[in-house]
Each structure stands twice: as C-alpha cells, then as structure tokens.
Write a protein that holds these residues in place. Structure first.
Motif, mmCIF file in Angstrom:
data_model
loop_
_atom_site.group_PDB
_atom_site.id
_atom_site.type_symbol
_atom_site.label_atom_id
_atom_site.label_comp_id
_atom_site.label_asym_id
_atom_site.label_seq_id
_atom_site.Cartn_x
_atom_site.Cartn_y
_atom_site.Cartn_z
ATOM 1 N N LEU A 136 0.800 -1.216 0.000
ATOM 2 C CA LEU A 136 0.000 0.000 0.000
ATOM 3 C C LEU A 136 0.837 1.273 0.000
ATOM 4 C CD1 LEU A 136 -3.015 -0.778 2.344
ATOM 5 C CD2 LEU A 136 -2.946 -0.652 -0.135
ATOM 6 N N HIS A 137 1.988 1.257 0.685
ATOM 7 C CA HIS A 137 2.803 2.476 0.681
ATOM 8 C C HIS A 137 3.333 2.779 -0.716
ATOM 9 C CE1 HIS A 137 5.930 -0.595 1.336
ATOM 10 N NE2 HIS A 137 6.737 0.250 0.736
ATOM 11 N N THR A 138 3.556 1.735 -1.506
ATOM 12 C CA THR A 138 4.007 1.943 -2.890
ATOM 13 C C THR A 138 2.855 2.455 -3.747
ATOM 14 O OG1 THR A 138 5.643 0.180 -2.616
ATOM 15 C CG2 THR A 138 5.126 0.857 -4.869
ATOM 16 N N VAL A 139 1.666 1.904 -3.554
ATOM 17 C CA VAL A 139 0.486 2.391 -4.271
ATOM 18 C C VAL A 139 0.269 3.868 -3.951
ATOM 19 C CG1 VAL A 139 -2.017 2.159 -4.582
ATOM 20 C CG2 VAL A 139 -0.591 0.107 -4.342
ATOM 21 N N ALA A 140 0.387 4.216 -2.677
ATOM 22 C CA ALA A 140 0.217 5.610 -2.255
ATOM 23 C C ALA A 140 1.236 6.510 -2.935
ATOM 24 C CB ALA A 140 0.357 5.722 -0.737
ATOM 25 N N GLU A 141 2.465 6.039 -3.047
ATOM 26 C CA GLU A 141 3.516 6.836 -3.696
ATOM 27 C C GLU A 141 3.240 7.008 -5.183
ATOM 28 O OE1 GLU A 141 8.390 6.816 -4.142
ATOM 29 O OE2 GLU A 141 7.416 5.352 -2.832
ATOM 30 N N SER A 150 -1.931 10.733 2.237
ATOM 31 C CA SER A 150 -2.364 10.011 3.424
ATOM 32 C C SER A 150 -2.611 8.552 3.067
ATOM 33 C CB SER A 150 -3.655 10.637 3.945
ATOM 34 O OG SER A 150 -4.317 9.776 4.818
ATOM 35 N N MET A 151 -2.163 7.657 3.945
ATOM 36 C CA MET A 151 -2.429 6.235 3.731
ATOM 37 C C MET A 151 -3.918 5.934 3.871
ATOM 38 S SD MET A 151 0.108 4.451 2.787
ATOM 39 C CE MET A 151 -0.480 2.827 3.144
ATOM 40 N N ALA A 152 -4.647 6.785 4.568
ATOM 41 C CA ALA A 152 -6.091 6.579 4.729
ATOM 42 C C ALA A 152 -6.790 6.561 3.375
ATOM 43 C CB ALA A 152 -6.688 7.659 5.620
ATOM 44 N N VAL A 153 -6.340 7.406 2.467
ATOM 45 C CA VAL A 153 -6.931 7.441 1.121
ATOM 46 C C VAL A 153 -6.633 6.131 0.403
ATOM 47 C CG1 VAL A 153 -6.880 8.608 -1.112
ATOM 48 C CG2 VAL A 153 -6.771 9.944 0.991
ATOM 49 N N THR A 154 -5.401 5.685 0.488
ATOM 50 C CA THR A 154 -4.987 4.469 -0.207
ATOM 51 C C THR A 154 -5.665 3.237 0.376
ATOM 52 O OG1 THR A 154 -2.859 5.545 -0.545
ATOM 53 C CG2 THR A 154 -2.968 3.202 -1.026
ATOM 54 N N LYS A 155 -5.894 3.219 1.663
ATOM 55 C CA LYS A 155 -6.482 2.048 2.319
ATOM 56 C C LYS A 155 -7.901 1.751 1.843
ATOM 57 C CE LYS A 155 -3.672 2.011 6.442
ATOM 58 N NZ LYS A 155 -3.652 2.135 7.900
ATOM 59 N N ARG A 156 -8.526 2.705 1.190
ATOM 60 C CA ARG A 156 -9.868 2.451 0.651
ATOM 61 C C ARG A 156 -9.855 1.344 -0.388
ATOM 62 N NH1 ARG A 156 -11.737 8.432 -0.776
ATOM 63 N NH2 ARG A 156 -11.596 7.427 -2.784
ATOM 64 N N TYR A 157 -8.677 1.026 -0.923
ATOM 65 C CA TYR A 157 -8.580 0.009 -1.967
ATOM 66 C C TYR A 157 -8.297 -1.385 -1.427
ATOM 67 C CZ TYR A 157 -8.123 4.278 -4.629
ATOM 68 O OH TYR A 157 -8.338 5.510 -5.151
ATOM 69 N N VAL A 158 -8.020 -1.528 -0.148
ATOM 70 C CA VAL A 158 -7.659 -2.822 0.427
ATOM 71 C C VAL A 158 -8.770 -3.845 0.285
ATOM 72 C CG1 VAL A 158 -7.000 -4.001 2.555
ATOM 73 C CG2 VAL A 158 -6.045 -1.776 2.033
ATOM 74 N N HIS A 159 -10.011 -3.419 0.425
ATOM 75 C CA HIS A 159 -11.130 -4.357 0.359
ATOM 76 C C HIS A 159 -11.238 -5.047 -0.993
ATOM 77 C CE1 HIS A 159 -12.929 -0.899 -1.642
ATOM 78 N NE2 HIS A 159 -13.800 -1.735 -2.159
ATOM 79 N N LEU A 160 -10.544 -4.527 -1.982
ATOM 80 C CA LEU A 160 -10.616 -5.115 -3.314
ATOM 81 C C LEU A 160 -9.749 -6.356 -3.451
ATOM 82 C CD1 LEU A 160 -10.427 -1.764 -5.259
ATOM 83 C CD2 LEU A 160 -12.442 -3.196 -4.935
#
Length: 135
Positions: free
Chosen positions: A101-106, A112-122
C-alpha cells in the motif's frame, strides 16, 4: 477513430489525474513527471503496455477533446463511470497484484495512507496470504 483514443488506457495504467494528463509533454513518454495536488513532484514509470500509446497520442489535447472521446467510449461500452474512476482502477490493479500500500500511495501521490487504504477491500486474498505465513 479519435486522435485522443488511448488516454483512457494511459490513465488506467498510471493513475494519472486528467489535469496532469492534459499537460503531458514528449519528455514524459518514459517517465511521468507530474506535480501532485500537494505540490510534490511525482515520478512514475510508464507501463510497457501503454508506452506505444503515449508515443502516438497528440500531447496537448484539450479537455473538451478528451471529455468527448471519454463520453463516446462510455456510451459505446454501456458503462457509467467517471474519469477519476480510472485512478481507482490503477490502484485496484496494483493492490490485487500484491503491491504494498505504501508503494500504491507513492505512485498515486496520496498524501495520506487513509486514502490508499480504501482500496484494500478489493484484494482480501492478501489477508489470507499474510495469515498463511504464520508458523
């Protein structure tokens, strides 16, 4: 076929915002050099699948050209989604491929990692894979 056809694939494979896409120059063909909403420089490699598309695109296309092509493509395919959903597509593909996720965020330029974490459920499989690593 509209001259701007291909911007959609480029957006899906890079997560680039439409405003950045419209400002692309020829130097961006191999590496996207864009400034994010937070004014930080982002360097994102171009995926080989879309590199040829980038080379043939009429860089400097207008927003109205891209919007018209996008609307025609959506109508032809019978889909109802926003241009910004292509950023979500990119993030989803990355998460489903196991990219941290930190790479996706980059890549997407999230502040914010909070924005990126919205994709984890996928990609819930990564949770099962993580638990399987316990001994």
């Amino acid at each position: 076929m509209p001259a701007t056809r291909g911007y959609e694939l480029l957006a899906a494979y890079t997560g680039i915002r439409r405003s950045h896409l419209l400002r692309l120059t020829q130097k961006d063909v191999n590496l996207l050099d864009r400034t994010s909403k937070t004014r930080t420089l982002q360097m994102v490699p171009i995926h080989p699948a879309v590199a040829p598309i980038v080379r043939r695109l009429p860089l400097g296309a207008s927003d109205s050209q891209v919007t018209q092509d996008w609307n025609q493509a959506r109508e032809k395919l019978g889909i109802d989604c926003r241009w910004h959903d292509l950023r979500h597509t990119c993030a989803s593909w990355l998460v489903q491929a196991g990219v941290p996720l930190h790479t996706v965020a980059e890549i997407l330029g999230h502040s914010s990692m909070a924005v990126t974490k919205r994709y984890v459920h996928l990609a819930p499989k990564h949770l099962a894979d993580a638990m399987a690593k316990l001994r």
